[in-house]
Design a protein around this motif. Structure first.
Motif, mmCIF file in Angstrom:
data_model
loop_
_atom_site.group_PDB
_atom_site.id
_atom_site.type_symbol
_atom_site.label_atom_id
_atom_site.label_comp_id
_atom_site.label_asym_id
_atom_site.label_seq_id
_atom_site.Cartn_x
_atom_site.Cartn_y
_atom_site.Cartn_z
ATOM 1 N N ASP A 215 0.960 -1.115 -0.181
ATOM 2 C CA ASP A 215 0.043 0.181 -0.025
ATOM 3 C C ASP A 215 0.837 1.226 -0.244
ATOM 4 O OD1 ASP A 215 0.966 0.148 2.746
ATOM 5 O OD2 ASP A 215 -1.087 -0.332 3.541
ATOM 6 N N CYS A 216 2.187 1.072 -0.210
ATOM 7 C CA CYS A 216 2.959 2.483 -0.466
ATOM 8 C C CYS A 216 4.169 1.746 -1.162
ATOM 9 C CB CYS A 216 3.248 3.014 0.872
ATOM 10 S SG CYS A 216 4.349 4.470 0.587
ATOM 11 N N ILE A 217 4.961 2.566 -2.058
ATOM 12 C CA ILE A 217 6.178 2.007 -2.626
ATOM 13 C C ILE A 217 7.297 3.131 -2.450
ATOM 14 C CG2 ILE A 217 7.062 1.197 -4.778
ATOM 15 C CD1 ILE A 217 4.402 -0.066 -5.497
ATOM 16 N N ALA A 239 -0.566 2.160 -9.081
ATOM 17 C CA ALA A 239 -1.168 3.668 -9.183
ATOM 18 C C ALA A 239 -2.374 3.638 -9.126
ATOM 19 C CB ALA A 239 -0.161 4.269 -10.385
ATOM 20 N N LYS A 240 -3.027 2.912 -10.153
ATOM 21 C CA LYS A 240 -4.455 2.843 -10.330
ATOM 22 C C LYS A 240 -5.046 2.432 -9.043
ATOM 23 C CE LYS A 240 -4.470 2.185 -15.354
ATOM 24 N NZ LYS A 240 -4.841 1.535 -16.437
ATOM 25 N N ARG A 241 -4.640 1.733 -8.144
ATOM 26 C CA ARG A 241 -5.009 1.220 -6.848
ATOM 27 C C ARG A 241 -4.880 2.398 -5.813
ATOM 28 N NH1 ARG A 241 -1.722 -3.050 -6.904
ATOM 29 N NH2 ARG A 241 -0.994 -2.733 -4.865
ATOM 30 N N GLY A 242 -4.416 3.482 -6.276
ATOM 31 C CA GLY A 242 -4.294 4.683 -5.302
ATOM 32 C C GLY A 242 -3.065 4.363 -4.224
ATOM 33 N N VAL A 243 -1.960 3.579 -4.890
ATOM 34 C CA VAL A 243 -0.888 3.405 -3.766
ATOM 35 C C VAL A 243 0.033 4.621 -3.887
ATOM 36 C CG1 VAL A 243 1.061 1.873 -3.396
ATOM 37 C CG2 VAL A 243 -1.226 0.724 -3.922
ATOM 38 N N PRO A 244 0.352 5.160 -2.911
ATOM 39 C CA PRO A 244 1.538 6.128 -2.839
ATOM 40 C C PRO A 244 2.438 5.643 -3.376
ATOM 41 C CG PRO A 244 0.368 6.301 -0.838
ATOM 42 C CD PRO A 244 -0.128 4.893 -1.462
ATOM 43 N N ILE A 245 3.291 6.355 -4.513
ATOM 44 C CA ILE A 245 4.648 5.944 -4.835
ATOM 45 C C ILE A 245 5.446 7.179 -4.641
ATOM 46 C CG2 ILE A 245 5.926 5.270 -7.066
ATOM 47 C CD1 ILE A 245 3.445 3.952 -8.010
ATOM 48 N N GLY A 272 -3.770 8.456 -23.596
ATOM 49 C CA GLY A 272 -3.752 8.861 -22.160
ATOM 50 C C GLY A 272 -2.461 8.081 -21.535
ATOM 51 N N SER A 273 -2.205 8.340 -20.130
ATOM 52 C CA SER A 273 -1.444 7.852 -19.494
ATOM 53 C C SER A 273 -1.693 7.501 -17.910
ATOM 54 C CB SER A 273 -0.002 8.656 -19.698
ATOM 55 O OG SER A 273 -0.431 9.948 -19.204
ATOM 56 N N THR A 274 -0.850 7.041 -17.343
ATOM 57 C CA THR A 274 -0.856 6.805 -15.864
ATOM 58 C C THR A 274 0.197 7.606 -15.098
ATOM 59 O OG1 THR A 274 -2.067 4.749 -16.211
ATOM 60 C CG2 THR A 274 -1.077 5.353 -13.710
ATOM 61 N N ARG A 275 -0.266 8.447 -14.134
ATOM 62 C CA ARG A 275 0.574 9.080 -13.269
ATOM 63 C C ARG A 275 1.374 8.064 -12.259
ATOM 64 N NH1 ARG A 275 -0.650 13.566 -8.536
ATOM 65 N NH2 ARG A 275 -1.195 11.585 -7.566
ATOM 66 N N ILE A 276 2.720 7.723 -12.413
ATOM 67 C CA ILE A 276 3.325 7.100 -11.350
ATOM 68 C C ILE A 276 3.725 7.346 -10.070
ATOM 69 C CG2 ILE A 276 4.994 5.114 -11.383
ATOM 70 C CD1 ILE A 276 3.123 4.285 -13.377
ATOM 71 N N ALA A 277 4.488 8.430 -9.950
ATOM 72 C CA ALA A 277 4.873 8.971 -8.822
ATOM 73 C C ALA A 277 3.864 9.925 -8.097
ATOM 74 C CB ALA A 277 6.347 9.599 -8.755
ATOM 75 N N THR A 278 3.387 9.705 -6.906
ATOM 76 C CA THR A 278 2.705 10.813 -6.178
ATOM 77 C C THR A 278 3.562 11.868 -5.511
ATOM 78 O OG1 THR A 278 2.496 9.224 -4.101
ATOM 79 C CG2 THR A 278 0.767 9.266 -5.756
ATOM 80 N N GLU A 279 4.845 11.528 -5.397
ATOM 81 C CA GLU A 279 5.755 12.450 -4.744
ATOM 82 C C GLU A 279 7.162 12.185 -5.469
ATOM 83 O OE1 GLU A 279 6.360 12.429 -0.416
ATOM 84 O OE2 GLU A 279 4.347 11.790 -0.167
ATOM 85 N N TYR A 280 7.816 13.247 -6.071
ATOM 86 C CA TYR A 280 9.057 13.268 -6.479
ATOM 87 C C TYR A 280 10.034 14.048 -6.062
ATOM 88 C CZ TYR A 280 12.075 11.354 -10.610
ATOM 89 O OH TYR A 280 12.680 10.490 -11.180
ATOM 90 N N THR A 359 3.551 9.868 4.440
ATOM 91 C CA THR A 359 3.035 8.904 3.644
ATOM 92 C C THR A 359 3.413 7.617 4.046
ATOM 93 O OG1 THR A 359 3.270 10.469 1.902
ATOM 94 C CG2 THR A 359 3.182 8.084 1.203
ATOM 95 N N TYR A 360 4.661 7.487 4.590
ATOM 96 C CA TYR A 360 5.270 6.224 5.009
ATOM 97 C C TYR A 360 4.271 5.835 6.370
ATOM 98 C CZ TYR A 360 8.695 2.667 6.661
ATOM 99 O OH TYR A 360 9.299 1.452 7.166
ATOM 100 N N ALA A 361 4.151 6.653 7.223
ATOM 101 C CA ALA A 361 3.535 6.317 8.649
ATOM 102 C C ALA A 361 2.158 5.759 8.458
ATOM 103 C CB ALA A 361 3.539 7.506 9.316
ATOM 104 N N LYS A 362 1.578 6.089 7.203
ATOM 105 C CA LYS A 362 0.189 5.795 6.843
ATOM 106 C C LYS A 362 0.166 4.212 6.545
ATOM 107 C CE LYS A 362 -1.378 10.677 6.277
ATOM 108 N NZ LYS A 362 -1.728 11.536 5.112
ATOM 109 N N ALA A 363 1.116 3.934 5.960
ATOM 110 C CA ALA A 363 1.121 2.612 5.325
ATOM 111 C C ALA A 363 1.387 1.446 6.034
ATOM 112 C CB ALA A 363 1.963 2.646 3.993
ATOM 113 N N LYS A 364 0.744 0.210 5.613
ATOM 114 C CA LYS A 364 0.915 -0.995 6.579
ATOM 115 C C LYS A 364 1.675 -1.997 5.960
ATOM 116 C CE LYS A 364 -3.535 -0.946 9.144
ATOM 117 N NZ LYS A 364 -3.949 0.195 8.949
ATOM 118 N N ALA A 365 2.019 -1.841 4.493
ATOM 119 C CA ALA A 365 2.812 -2.707 3.888
ATOM 120 C C ALA A 365 3.688 -1.904 2.732
ATOM 121 C CB ALA A 365 2.185 -3.814 3.088
ATOM 122 N N VAL A 366 4.866 -1.741 2.865
ATOM 123 C CA VAL A 366 5.779 -0.840 2.286
ATOM 124 C C VAL A 366 6.873 -1.724 1.452
ATOM 125 C CG1 VAL A 366 7.348 1.373 2.197
ATOM 126 C CG2 VAL A 366 5.322 1.109 3.645
#
Length: 769
Positions: A215-217, A239-245, A272-280, A359-366
């Motif tokens: 749930d976070c990468i 990314a399509k599942r809403g996982v922060p990257i 079209g395209s998919t945004r990958i990184a939510t933070e860069y 972002t990291y603190a909110k995730a359970k599996a990184v």
């Protein structure tokens, strides 16, 4: 083909996504360039598929349920490059001297086509001349017997199969040496040194299926776009599942920003395209230790506040107490670091590091991925350990959807270590080899890549056998290494194509053409399969699909066996001919040597998705001196040498049109560089400060304590989105600027991602287009 001089590059910034129509056009271009008929490219349907062949390019994982097209743009380029009908045959060598061929570009040399016959260098003619296999084996064996085994190096590139690698290391140890440097020494040796100390295994803990559960990468210093493009499939799904990257990298790499899946008709038609990184976060080169320290500091501060107020802990206290050692020392270190220092070293504001921590603190599996942007620095070992520190804080090793993922480069580079290609004796079951084969293996450590180079410069290394690769081009210090190479007595190169390492012959030099992995390997018991290990420790079988380029090429196992039989006394416990006739016997031998890792090897060879090797850290079994996973305190916040005034940090890069030292084309689409590679990418503010306009020619000179002059000129300055104080240029051309002694502490990986250089105008321009 006629040699084409390198042209002046054209800069046209690229605004499109990774993948998409750009990849489709690049695929059509490489098939045309290599004279592979579009209708004959059905071979690509069998790439990375069960019962098919494993890609000869990157080592990214292969899914059990593959996509319709389970290949990427670079993988297709690698396949076209190998199955080309173009030939570098005896007639070609008769027409060109080695001195002339040295003037050819790396691209032109390999683009000429596949090697077809065994060749020997004739110094009087300055040409390679054809020889028979029997003559080559006999001469090489005689030379090896005359040399001190400890003066001979057996190098392995990342592509050789598990079977060939096992035979190779066994032959070398029976010969009497542990000199087995390989391409790991130049890239992920920092990983191999760091991870055993902190989690008890030398490799990553993540399986491909974990990307569907994360749930976070996080990414640190890894360019998915060119180094492992098929990784974009699970990233797009996440990314399509809403996982922060969350990405930390000095350069904004397009594949970590936006991706259009060429297998998705809707995306292709609609552009079209998919945004990958939510933070860069554009960390400065060598600033990753400081950036991770900032994230950990923020987490520990949040945890301290939670404890004071009686709220739920931010740190996984139960995991830390049961499974880790050294937390308090690490926490104290993080608390003590001033935010101002972390900002200055990382190049990031405190707010960005805190945002990543939130972002990291909110995730359970990184999952934390990293590449050579972490390992190829002076403190690369410490940087790898810092990634582990981050994961341990919240128990993100040994649970589904979480773990550490060093993204390895070449197809089987990780697997070769697994079957004994290692210069460190502690990594090889020498007693087991003694028991199985009735000989006394050498017990002293051998030479790493840097050690081998130092030995060649000193005249102590007298012989070199290369199982694939382009060693001389891949290593640092070209201006010193190339003339030193000619002082060796013996150079043996096993290869599919001509490259620059073949053009600096020793006194006795042989060029031995081998089958490519995509070619059918027919032996006494019929067509053979080989195996390799991917980045996630899964073992895959591979079957060749095309007829060999020539009846005169031989398989890597056959060549290894031929040299071994010509060099060693007969051993009743090894039947080299039987092994060549049936690679299943080699796999049986591998299983006998490592029964826990390769149980039922032959039965599981073509298991869909590969079969994973067992790893203690995946089960939270820590094979470390403390019996636990270890937090560590870094020696330095700065993952490079200290900065000096007017000194820039050079980052070496691979282009979109290349893989390792193989240059498929002179274009780098994603960075907007076309038709040339003699460029230096610079921050626009740095260019203005130096009075440089786009296209001005510059010369780089290395700042090194050894006083040796290292320069590279004729480089076009191009404005680019890179942090101030940093510049970038292409590998391997820029390797001439890397001192051999500029490497990671503890691993000796060349610190190619932060080379201190000065910049001056250059009066010598490139050839006009």
């Amino acid at each position: 083909m006629a040699h084409q001089p390198q042209r002046k590059a054209v800069h046209k910034p690229y605004s499109g996504p990774a993948g998409g129509w750009g990849s489709v056009k690049a695929l059509a271009s490489i098939l045309t360039q290599q004279e592979v008929a579009i209708l004959g490219s059905e071979i690509l349907w069998k790439q990375n598929k069960p019962g098919g062949f494993m890609c000869v390019s990157c080592s990214w994982a292969k899914p059990a349920d593959p996509h319709m097209f389970e290949f990427c743009e670079n993988g297709a380029k690698a396949t076209a490059w190998e199955i080309t009908p173009k030939k570098t045959d005896p007639a070609f060598f008769a027409s060109h001297t080695v001195s002339e061929l040295r003037t050819w570009s790396d691209h032109a040399l390999e683009d000429n086509g596949r090697l077809t016959h065994p060749m020997r260098y004739d110094a009087a003619l300055d040409k390679y001349v054809q020889v028979s296999w029997d003559e080559a084996y006999a001469a090489i064996g005689a030379e090896l017997k005359a040399l001190d085994p400890n003066s001979v190096v057996f190098y392995t590139s990342g592509r050789a199969s598990l079977e060939a690698s096992y035979m190779y290391q066994l032959f070398g140890r029976m010969y009497g040496t542990n000199n087995f440097p390989d391409s790991s020494n130049m890239c992920h040796e920092s990983t191999s040194v760091a991870l055993p100390e902190v989690i008890g295994v030398p490799v990553g803990t993540v399986l491909l299926e974990d990307y569907d559960k994360a749930d976070c990468i996080f990414f640190f210093g890894q360019n998915t776009t060119t180094n492992s493009p098929r990784m974009l499939h699970p990233l797009q799904g996440a990314a399509k599942r809403g996982v922060p990257i969350v990405v930390f990298n000095p350069i904004r790499e397009r594949g970590l920003e936006r991706f259009t899946n060429p297998q998705n008709p809707v995306e292709m038609v609609a552009s079209g395209s998919t945004r990958i990184a939510t933070e860069y976060h554009q960390v400065t080169p060598g600033g990753d230790i400081a950036a991770i320290t900032g994230i950990c500091k923020a987490l520990i501060e949040q945890d301290d506040a939670a404890r004071r107020s009686g709220r739920p802990r931010v740190i996984d206290a139960a995991f830390v107490a049961e499974h880790t050692h050294g937390f308090e020392d690490f926490a104290a270190f993080c608390r003590d670091q001033p935010w101002g220092d972390l900002e200055a070293v990382s190049g990031l504001p405190e707010t960005e590091m805190r945002a990543a921590a939130d972002t990291y603190a909110k995730a359970k599996a990184v999952i934390a991925n990293y590449g050579m942007g972490m390992t190829q620095h002076v403190h690369g070992v410490e940087a790898c350990k810092m990634v582990v520190n981050l994961l341990l804080l919240r128990g993100n090793i040994g649970r589904p959807g979480a773990g550490i993922s060093p993204v390895r480069g070449h197809s089987n580079v990780q697997g070769q270590r697994t079957v004994g290609i290692a210069e460190k004796t502690k990594l090889v079951p020498l007693d087991r080899l003694k028991e199985l084969y009735g000989f006394e293996p050498p017990r002293e450590d051998g030479l790493s890549t840097v050690d081998a180079c130092e030995g060649i410069l000193a005249g102590e290394v007298r012989g070199f056998v290369g199982l694939g690769g382009n060693f001389l081009r891949a290593v640092p210090d070209h201006s010193r290494m190339e003339p030193a190479w000619a002082r060796m007595r013996l150079s043996v190169q096993i290869a599919t194509k001509l490259n620059r390492s073949h053009l600096f012959p020793g006194a006795v030099t042989y060029l031995l053409p081998c089958n490519g992995r995509i070619e059918i390997d027919r032996q006494a018991t019929g067509p053979q399969a080989v195996s390799m290990e991917d980045s996630t420790t899964c073992i895959h079988g591979s079957r060749g699909q095309r007829d060999p380029i020539s009846e005169h090429v031989r398989s890597e196992p056959a060549i290894v066996a031929g040299i071994a039989k010509a060099t060693l006394a007969p051993n009743p416990k090894i039947d080299w001919d039987a092994w060549v006739g049936d690679y299943g016997l080699v796999r049986d031998a591998i299983e006998r040597t490592w029964p826990d890792q390769f149980k039922d090897f032959n039965k599981r060879l073509f298991q869909p998705g590969g079969f994973p090797r067992p790893l203690g850290a995946r089960e939270r079994v820590w094979n470390t001196p403390t019996g636990k996973a270890n937090f560590t305190v870094p020696d330095s916040l700065l993952n490079r040498t200290a900065p000096e005034p007017d000194v820039y940090q050079l980052v070496t890069l691979r282009a979109d049109g290349q893989f390792n030292t193989t240059v498929y084309s002179l274009d780098d689409r994603f960075r907007g560089v076309y038709g040339g590679r003699d460029v230096v990418l610079m921050n626009a503010a740095d260019m203005a400060r130096l009075g440089l306009a786009e296209g001005d020619m510059v010369r780089l000179s290395t700042v090194a304590p050894d006083g040796i002059a290292r320069e590279l000129g004729g480089l076009q300055a191009i404005p680019f989105g890179i942090p101030e104080g940093a510049i970038a240029g292409y590998y391997p051309e820029c390797n001439v600027l890397i001192p051999l002694g500029h490497y990671a502490k503890g691993s000796k990986v060349p610190a190619a991602k932060s080379v201190p250089v000065r910049i001056a105008r250059d009066a010598i321009p490139l050839a006009a287009e």
